[in-house]
Design a protein around this motif. Sequence first.
Motif, mmCIF file in Angstrom:
data_model
loop_
_atom_site.group_PDB
_atom_site.id
_atom_site.type_symbol
_atom_site.label_atom_id
_atom_site.label_comp_id
_atom_site.label_asym_id
_atom_site.label_seq_id
_atom_site.Cartn_x
_atom_site.Cartn_y
_atom_site.Cartn_z
ATOM 1 N N MET A 1 0.848 -1.185 0.000
ATOM 2 C CA MET A 1 0.000 0.000 0.000
ATOM 3 C C MET A 1 0.889 1.241 0.000
ATOM 4 S SD MET A 1 -2.600 1.386 2.971
ATOM 5 C CE MET A 1 -3.642 -0.055 2.889
ATOM 6 N N ASP A 2 0.630 2.138 -0.932
ATOM 7 C CA ASP A 2 1.371 3.393 -0.988
ATOM 8 C C ASP A 2 0.797 4.385 0.014
ATOM 9 O OD1 ASP A 2 2.957 2.459 -3.026
ATOM 10 O OD2 ASP A 2 1.805 3.411 -4.617
ATOM 11 N N LEU A 3 1.670 4.999 0.798
ATOM 12 C CA LEU A 3 1.232 6.011 1.757
ATOM 13 C C LEU A 3 2.029 7.282 1.535
ATOM 14 C CD1 LEU A 3 1.074 3.958 5.090
ATOM 15 C CD2 LEU A 3 -0.830 4.575 3.612
ATOM 16 N N SER A 4 1.361 8.419 1.705
ATOM 17 C CA SER A 4 2.068 9.693 1.627
ATOM 18 C C SER A 4 3.058 9.761 2.783
ATOM 19 C CB SER A 4 1.073 10.853 1.727
ATOM 20 O OG SER A 4 0.585 10.945 3.056
ATOM 21 N N GLN A 5 3.973 10.709 2.706
ATOM 22 C CA GLN A 5 4.969 10.886 3.765
ATOM 23 C C GLN A 5 4.306 11.041 5.137
ATOM 24 O OE1 GLN A 5 8.646 11.674 3.453
ATOM 25 N NE2 GLN A 5 8.602 10.783 1.408
ATOM 26 N N SER A 6 3.282 11.889 5.218
ATOM 27 C CA SER A 6 2.648 12.129 6.524
ATOM 28 C C SER A 6 1.846 10.916 6.995
ATOM 29 C CB SER A 6 1.770 13.386 6.491
ATOM 30 O OG SER A 6 0.755 13.250 5.521
ATOM 31 N N GLU A 7 1.172 10.227 6.073
ATOM 32 C CA GLU A 7 0.416 9.022 6.454
ATOM 33 C C GLU A 7 1.358 7.933 6.945
ATOM 34 O OE1 GLU A 7 -3.286 8.983 3.243
ATOM 35 O OE2 GLU A 7 -1.308 8.340 2.579
ATOM 36 N N TRP A 8 2.474 7.756 6.242
ATOM 37 C CA TRP A 8 3.454 6.724 6.569
ATOM 38 C C TRP A 8 4.027 6.963 7.961
ATOM 39 C CZ3 TRP A 8 8.814 5.829 7.180
ATOM 40 C CH2 TRP A 8 9.319 4.592 6.730
ATOM 41 N N LYS A 9 4.433 8.221 8.218
ATOM 42 C CA LYS A 9 5.033 8.559 9.523
ATOM 43 C C LYS A 9 4.021 8.434 10.647
ATOM 44 C CE LYS A 9 7.935 11.886 11.952
ATOM 45 N NZ LYS A 9 7.809 11.061 13.120
#
Length: 106
Positions: A1-9
Motif C-alpha cells: 500500500m502506498d502512503l504519503s509521507q505524513s500518512e506513513w510517519k
Amino acid sequence: MDLSQSEWKSKLDSDPNAVILDVRTEEEWNEGIIPNAILNDIYKGQGFLYRLDELDKAKNYYVYCKAGGRSAQACAIMNQMGFENTYNLEGGFSNWKGDVAFREEN
C-alpha cells in the motif's frame, strides 16, 4: 500500500508491530537512514529474497528507498511471499522530513 509521507510517519509512530525496511544500496544507506531501519538492498537479487524469508511475516513493514520505485517493487514481492502488511513510502527518502540517523563509523 502506498502512503504519503505524513500518512506513513503517522501510521509508523502509532504501530507497536512496525519494522522499517530500507531497500536502498549500502552507499545510499551511508548517506543517512530513517532511524531504526534495517537494510536489505533490493539490487542484491536472490540475497534480497533470502533476507526477506528470515523476517517475521506477522509484523508490519514500512518500506522505503530513495524515490519510492524500488520500495513499491519490494512491497509487491513481499506481498507475493505472504507478508500481509507492507507500506510503501511515496517519494522515498528524498522527500523525508522526519528524523534521520547516520551510521556510526568504526
